[in-house]
Design an enzyme around this catalytic site. Structure first.
Site, PDB file in Angstrom:
ATOM      1  N   GLU B  54       0.858  -1.197   0.000  1.00 17.00           N
ATOM      2  CA  GLU B  54       0.000   0.000   0.000  1.00 17.00           C
ATOM      3  C   GLU B  54       0.887   1.238   0.000  1.00 17.00           C
ATOM      4  O   GLU B  54       1.892   1.295   0.710  1.00 17.00           O
ATOM      5  CB  GLU B  54      -0.890   0.026   1.243  1.00 17.00           C
ATOM      6  CG  GLU B  54      -2.039  -0.977   1.213  1.00 17.00           C
ATOM      7  CD  GLU B  54      -2.922  -0.861   2.456  1.00 17.00           C
ATOM      8  OE1 GLU B  54      -2.813   0.175   3.158  1.00 17.00           O
ATOM      9  OE2 GLU B  54      -3.690  -1.792   2.730  1.00 17.00           O
ATOM     10  N   ASP B  65      -6.714   8.853  10.441  1.00 18.95           N
ATOM     11  CA  ASP B  65      -5.368   8.491  10.850  1.00 18.95           C
ATOM     12  C   ASP B  65      -4.986   9.050  12.210  1.00 18.95           C
ATOM     13  O   ASP B  65      -5.336  10.166  12.571  1.00 18.95           O
ATOM     14  CB  ASP B  65      -4.353   8.988   9.805  1.00 18.95           C
ATOM     15  CG  ASP B  65      -4.422   8.168   8.536  1.00 18.95           C
ATOM     16  OD1 ASP B  65      -4.539   8.762   7.448  1.00 18.95           O
ATOM     17  OD2 ASP B  65      -4.385   6.924   8.653  1.00 18.95           O
ATOM     18  N   TYR B 181     -10.785  -4.902   3.196  1.00 24.53           N
ATOM     19  CA  TYR B 181      -9.961  -4.371   4.280  1.00 24.53           C
ATOM     20  C   TYR B 181     -10.770  -4.454   5.572  1.00 24.53           C
ATOM     21  O   TYR B 181     -11.745  -3.728   5.740  1.00 24.53           O
ATOM     22  CB  TYR B 181      -9.598  -2.926   3.952  1.00 24.53           C
ATOM     23  CG  TYR B 181      -8.489  -2.291   4.747  1.00 24.53           C
ATOM     24  CD1 TYR B 181      -8.381  -2.435   6.131  1.00 24.53           C
ATOM     25  CD2 TYR B 181      -7.527  -1.500   4.111  1.00 24.53           C
ATOM     26  CE1 TYR B 181      -7.356  -1.828   6.839  1.00 24.53           C
ATOM     27  CE2 TYR B 181      -6.502  -0.866   4.815  1.00 24.53           C
ATOM     28  CZ  TYR B 181      -6.420  -1.042   6.181  1.00 24.53           C
ATOM     29  OH  TYR B 181      -5.409  -0.433   6.882  1.00 24.53           O
TER      30      TYR B 181
END
Lengths: 973, 273
Positions: B54, B65, B181
């Site tokens: 990635e 994040d 994911y």
């Protein structure tokens, strides 16, 4: 006559929920009817011999000699929730409530003085310490209706009670098989004794509704077990059709319970214990009566429909309409129809109406006609001194100009399900043509049938709703007390009309007459239809729906190009939960009633509308100086909507309080928020302190620096303030951090977003919670000026105060809408916060909207001295409005805004927040046409400005600016 | 909507399975601490055994994040990273290490902010990307992008989270391509000392409802994590912040990165029965 005598044993059960009661109840008979069955059996055993010994003739005479019944049902059909105050000394569930020696008469008179609409008196001696004698005595000493709270196990009790003076009687569905219950109801009604049929569950409710009872009671207490389910009545309310009166019983904690029941549409509450517990009887009654009264709220009043009772044929009908508070009465002058009057009859009824109504409550008198000539119509109108003429036929538009009085035009729509459904646009065009031709109202009515003027069947609801969205309409045809509320909630009609739906059963050979109870109930249901439902439209809004409401995917705009939901998957569950919870709440009258009450008692709403003449004069000067061709108005009336006067000093409290209540509904136990200037943080901390919720506020480190007073306030209110250092350390970064917290704590935490932005459903929620700003302002301005503003203007950051002020006016084509953005150091410098003027469409904080970004889609930091506008985005609804050219743009630099702060302070003694000052600064340029669309304003301009907050928090930076600019401050403006 | 990219990703997971391993999916930030150093980090990961790589495209407002990736993203932007330079990086990696599928990870505004994302998808696919992960895009808003990405041969990887209800998980799994994911925890990215105890159950449930390989990420930082996830049946394990941490304060300690990637790969060599 004596029935039962003094109680021979006391049964103290203790415990409100009846747990002891259940233990104490004799388990002798394994009876499905539990405690109430036992009581009923004992009553029968006591009464049977006495009833058998009664002479039927004597009983008949006693009934004939009884005082005439007082109108219990009619009383309860008046607006609001009425108090039926109950007298009982003890009960199986609560034990001893009042002393045995407690004087029922004194108590009853105190309740009456406190405003109780009726008194309920227990007649059962052993469990309740009551008696029929008590009831008779109370009846003789009060003037309000008296309800006999009896256990009716033998039909002859009804005659006995009526003879003793009772005006109403309790019938328990749990005690009777369905047919017996129905017969008892009919027998009571025939005696003039109003039956209150009480149910506790759906089965009993079914049985009750199958009778002819007009008054249905829902008891939170299960009389078999004595358990109380405090939500039972609320849950079952929707099962009772609107054409019955509904009474809630048991489980009253305090006035808040009563308020909730009123919001749900209960007509009365039967309260016993709670009154005794509340201390002094008159004061206790008064507080419950006040809680049940229709709130004195001009915004609610502005959303209520007008009501016309049509086809009145006698004096009693006129009286019934006036007593019920109808806005207009219709007198039918169409020969050959069932309700037709001779001219002299109509003249007499009109005269009567004028003479008996109070001057300020006089209904309009409308002459209903079909296809007459202008001369005939004018003659009729003159004879009646009618306020308006209703044209029910195929009258041409040209006729209207020749009428001396206002004309109401009826458009006939075919009933639903017909072969050729009309096209909405055609109906709207016809309506508009008549309105342009001079009609003051348009009625939508079904056509066909033997008589013009309505067949009693309704037109297609969707067609009606679509037309009502475009033009102001009066709903007519097929409405009655059971259907009018739904009809008004389904279409934004401004009025309703009814004839056959409120009539007594037809007597062959006689003209139809009105049933006063149905008239009263119709008016009550119509007026209450939109009460506590501020998100239901109540007037036409002829703009594209996509500018007013998001679709199911949260998209706004003509191409549905703005809004949506762009968030990490972890947040989706919370957003979907929020969406579902809010969908349930959006039209929940209890939620909005509670919120309104809190905003009134805690936050100080409604906020004032203030005419700022000195500021207006200076602004007009500036506009004159700014305009190039001498354009611009010659006079300006400027009204400031004073959100700075709401608790915490800004409009943010409206949203924070609403979302804090929503947090509780969601079952979440922790609140987080972001804040720019600190106002939203303070408002959230305030609401959380009020509701006992832990609160964490994220604030950019730079904003903490420049808005210290608000930081101190948040701490004082018990909130934790977490500084955010990443990015630009301002609002957008605080939002990022709040989102991260939400992602991490989503299961326990609700994110109280502070503006009308973010992922769906936030823009809708925040808009709904802020729209009262504009709703109030419109009503206040109508009072002050009798019209809508030419311009509604607000500053814009995320957009909550802007959309809060502007929402009300989006659908008003004569009102211009403008927002003032923060131009920071100047839009041309690139150092600003003007997302609409200087941005492009992109995705920020969960929604697609206008934003400041570079060619890579990186967010560009907003630059503005005002922390509340220092945001690189703007809410999606505002982006949609701007893209559709419904919203004009203006901007003010930091300097401009500080100068406007100084100007406002010095001319009006009001210190605006720096954010608010941006709007004040921009106004002269908008009036001059150098900003906004440039279109000219009328010579005497009327402007409504959203005064979003106070400037105490900005004193430090304002002081610095003053020092730097010195005496040049005023000239700079 | 699968295509060349989805197939290449699928093949990489299948190859790892054949070797009795759970696939290793490291993550590097394009342009951190500068373009060349990020290239070195990327190839180091690949040479240490990455099955899929990635490549994070730095963003100004990475709200999914945690501190580590926020810091790295900000540093990369400060050092001058742009969309163009990130694409150039992808191309460079793809050309020198063609066998490992590259999956850029970014935020919605970077690809579909200005339009339908057709241009961005085409450019990334051209540069050699096999798939793309958009952290704040769910299938609810993703249909348009899936179409243009599919036309470019780029697999759209979607995320499922512990908060995703089972029916929605299945719906997302059926819309995703390449791999699914699976976010291991309720939170943002960032190395954790331990993963939540329910993660094994989550992995099993997600895998049972997914027609494509399931890779688990967020918080993974140690070989023990990888072992546990492999045991739970994860087809792949994604490691991001831990690798950025391994690069050290200046982001240049490639040997430390290599050591960590190697140990993580070994830990994945015990597949669930």
């Amino acid at each position: 006559m004596t029935i039962a005598t003094r109680p021979t044993r006391t049964r103290s059960a203790g415990g409100r929920n009846g747990s002891n009661g259940r233990n104490g109840a004799r388990a002798g008979r394994s009876d499905r009817r539990g405690v109430v069955g036992e009581i009923a059996d004992r009553r029968l055993a006591d009464l049977r011999p006495e009833l058998d010994a009664l002479d039927a003739g004597v009983l008949r005479k006693a009934v004939a000699g009884a005082p005439p019944p007082r109108p219990f049902a009619l009383r309860v059909a008046a607006p609001g929730l009425h108090l039926i105050a109950e007298i009982k000394r003890r009960s199986p569930s609560a034990g001893q409530i009042a002393a045995e020696a407690d004087d029922a008469v004194t108590r009853a008179r105190a309740y009456q003085a406190g405003g109780a609409a009726a008194i309920s008196v227990l007649c059962e001696p052993h469990w309740f310490g009551g008696s029929v004698e008590d009831m008779a005595l109370v009846h003789s000493q009060v003037s309000v209706p008296v309800l006999a709270k009896e256990f009716v196990v033998d039909p002859r009790q009804l005659e006995v009670l009526r003879a003793a003076g009772a005006d109403a009687v309790l019938l328990l569905a749990v005690l009777q098989p369905r047919r017996t219950l129905a017969r008892l109801v009919d027998r009571a009604l025939a005696l003039g004794l109003e039956p209150l049929v009480e149910a506790h569950d759906e089965r009993e409710l079914d049985a009750a509704l199958a009778t002819n009872a007009r008054v249905i009671g829902i008891n939170n207490r299960d009389l078999r077990t004595l358990d109380v389910d405090p939500e039972r009545a609320a849950r079952l309310r929707e099962h009772v059709p609107e054409d019955r009166l509904v009474v809630a019983e048991s489980g009253v904690r305090d006035a808040a319970t009563i308020r909730g029941w009123r919001a749900l549409g209960f007509d009365a509450a039967l309260v016993g214990e709670a009154l005794v517990r509340s201390g002094e009887p008159m004061a206790a009654a008064r507080s419950f009566v006040a809680a049940g009264a229709v709130p004195d709220d001009p915004v609610e009043a502005a959303r209520a429909p007008l009501i016309k009772i049509c086809g009145i044929t006698d004096a009693a009908g006129v009286e019934a309409a006036i007593r019920a508070g109808a806005d207009a009465i219709g007198l039918n002058l169409v020969p050959g129809t069932p309700r037709a009057l001779e001219l002299d009859e109509a003249v007499e009824l009109a005269r009567l109406a004028r003479s008996i109504a109070a001057p300020q409550a006089r209904p309009r008198i409308v002459a209903v006609t079909v296809d007459r000539s202008a001369d005939e119509l004018n003659d009729i109108a003159r004879a009646l001194d009618a306020d308006a003429i209703q044209l029910n036929g195929a009258e041409p538009i040209e006729l209207l100009a020749r009428l001396d009085r206002p004309a109401l035009k009826v458009l006939h729509l075919p009933p639903a399900g017909g072969p050729t459904p009309p096209v909405v646009a055609e109906v709207v065009d016809r309506a508009r043509a008549y309105l342009r031709g001079g009609a003051t109202q348009i009625f939508l009515d079904t056509s066909g049938g033997p008589h013009p003027g309505g067949t009693g069947r309704r037109a297609d609801p969707e067609l009606v709703a679509a037309v009502a969205r475009e033009v102001p309409v009066v709903l007519a045809g097929g409405l009655d007390p059971a259907t009018v509320a739904d009809a008004l909630r389904g279409a934004a009609a401004i009025a309703v009309d009814v004839a056959s739906g409120v009539e007594a059963p037809r007597v062959p050979g006689r003209r139809p007459t009105k049933d006063p109870l149905k008239v009263a109930l119709f008016v009550k249901r119509a007026r209450a239809a939109r009460a506590e439902r501020p998100n239901l439209p109540s007037r036409p809004t002829p703009v594209d729906q996509s500018l007013l409401e998001a679709n199911d995917h949260g998209r706004w705009g003509l191409d549905r190009q703005f809004g949506g939901r762009y968030v990490p998957e972890t947040l989706m569950a919370a957003l979907m939960q929020l969406e579902d919870a809010y969908a349930a709440l959006r039209h929940d009258p209890r939620f909005w009633a509670e919120l309104r009450e809190r905003l009134a008692s805690f936050a100080g709403r409604p906020t004032p509308l203030y005419r700022a003449d000195r500021l207006a004069a200076r602004i007009l000067e500036q506009a004159g100086a700014a305009s190039t061709g001498g354009a611009g108005p010659s006079s300006l009336r400027l009204y400031l909507k004073r959100e700075d006067l709401a608790h915490t000093g800004a409009h943010k409290i409206n949203n924070a309080l609403g979302q804090a209540l929503l947090t509780r509904r969601l079952g979440k136990t922790r609140v987080i928020a972001e804040t720019g200037a600190g106002q939203h943080g303070v408002a959230t901390a305030t609401a959380c302190a009020l509701l006992g919720l832990p609160c964490v506020v994220y604030m950019g480190a730079e904003d903490i620096e420049r808005q210290q007073p608000n930081v101190l306030r948040m701490h004082a209110l018990g909130a934790e303030v977490r500084p955010v250092h990443s990015g630009s350390a301002t609002l957008k970064d605080a939002i990022n951090e709040a989102m991260r917290d939400w992602v991490t704590n989503v299961e326990t935490t609700h994110y109280v977003l502070g503006s009308a932005m973010g992922p769906h459903p936030y823009p809708t929620i925040v808009r709904d919670l802020q729209r009262r700003i504009g709703d109030e302002a419109a009503v206040q301005l109508a009072e002050a000026e009798g019209r809508l503003p030419d311009l509604a203007l607000a500053c814009v950051g995320g957009g909550s105060n802007a959309i809060g002020l502007l929402s009300r006016f989006i659908g008003e084509p004569t009102v211009r809408l403008a927002v003032a953005e923060a131009a920071g150091e100047g839009i041309a410098t690139g150092r600003h916060a003007a997302a609409l003027a200087g941005g492009t469409p992109g995705i920020l904080h969960g929604a697609r909207s206008m934003m400041l970004q570079d060619r890579d889609g990186q967010v560009v930091e907003a630059i503005s001295a005002s922390a509340g506008l220092d945001y690189p985005g703007v809410g999606p609804q505002l982006s949609a409005l701007h893209a559709a050219d419904r919203l004009e743009l203006a901007a003010a630099t930091d300097d401009d805004a500080f100068a406007a702060m100084a100007l406002t302070a010095e001319t009006e003694g009001i210190l605006p927040a720096l954010e608010t000052a941006h709007a004040i600064s921009a106004l002269p340029r908008l009036l001059a046409g150098t900003e906004g669309s440039g279109a000219p304003y009328p010579a005497d301009a009327l402007v409504l400005l959203g005064f979003s907050g106070r400037g105490d928090k900005d004193l430090a930076s304002f002081g610095k600016w003053r020092a730097a600019h010195g005496a040049a401050a005023e000239a700079h403006a | 909507m699968s295509g060349d990219g989805a197939r290449r990703i699928g093949d990489a997971f299948a190859a790892a399975r054949r070797e009795g391993r759970t696939a290793l999916v490291p993550y590097v930030v394009a342009g951190y601490p500068d373009l060349d150093a990020s290239y070195e980090a990327a190839v180091a990961c690949i040479d240490a055994g990455a099955d899929v790589l990635e490549v994070g495209l730095p963003y100004s407002d990475p709200l999914a994040d945690g501190a580590t990736l926020q810091r790295a993203s900000a540093a990369a932007l400060k050092a001058g990273a742009t969309f163009d330079s990130s694409i150039a990086l992808v191309r460079r990696i793809a050309e020198s290490r063609p066998r490992v599928p590259l999956v850029p990870m970014c935020y919605a505004n970077q690809v579909i902010g200005g339009g339908d994302g057709r241009e961005a998808a085409r450019r990334l696919a051209d540069a050699g990307a096999a798939g793309i992960i958009v952290a704040d895009l769910t299938p609810d808003e993703g249909a348009g992008f899936e179409k243009v990405a599919g036309e470019a041969g780029l697999a759209v990887v979607y995320l499922v989270a512990p908060t995703t209800p089972p029916e929605r998980r299945r719906w997302i799994a059926n819309r995703a391509s390449g791999f699914l994911y699976c976010v291991s925890l309720v939170g943002v990215t960032g190395a954790r000392t331990s993963l939540p105890p329910q993660v094994a159950r989550l992995v099993r449930d997600v895998r049972a409802g997914s027609p494509i390989p399931v890779a688990v990420g967020f918080g993974v930082s140690k070989p023990a994590h990888v072992k546990a996830l492999a045991k739970a049946g994860a087809d792949g394990v994604i490691v991001a912040s831990a690798l950025v941490d391994a690069l050290g304060k200046d982001g240049r300690d490639v040997p430390a990165l290599t050591r960590l990637v190697t140990s993580l790969r070994e830990a994945g060599a015990t597949l669930a029965a």
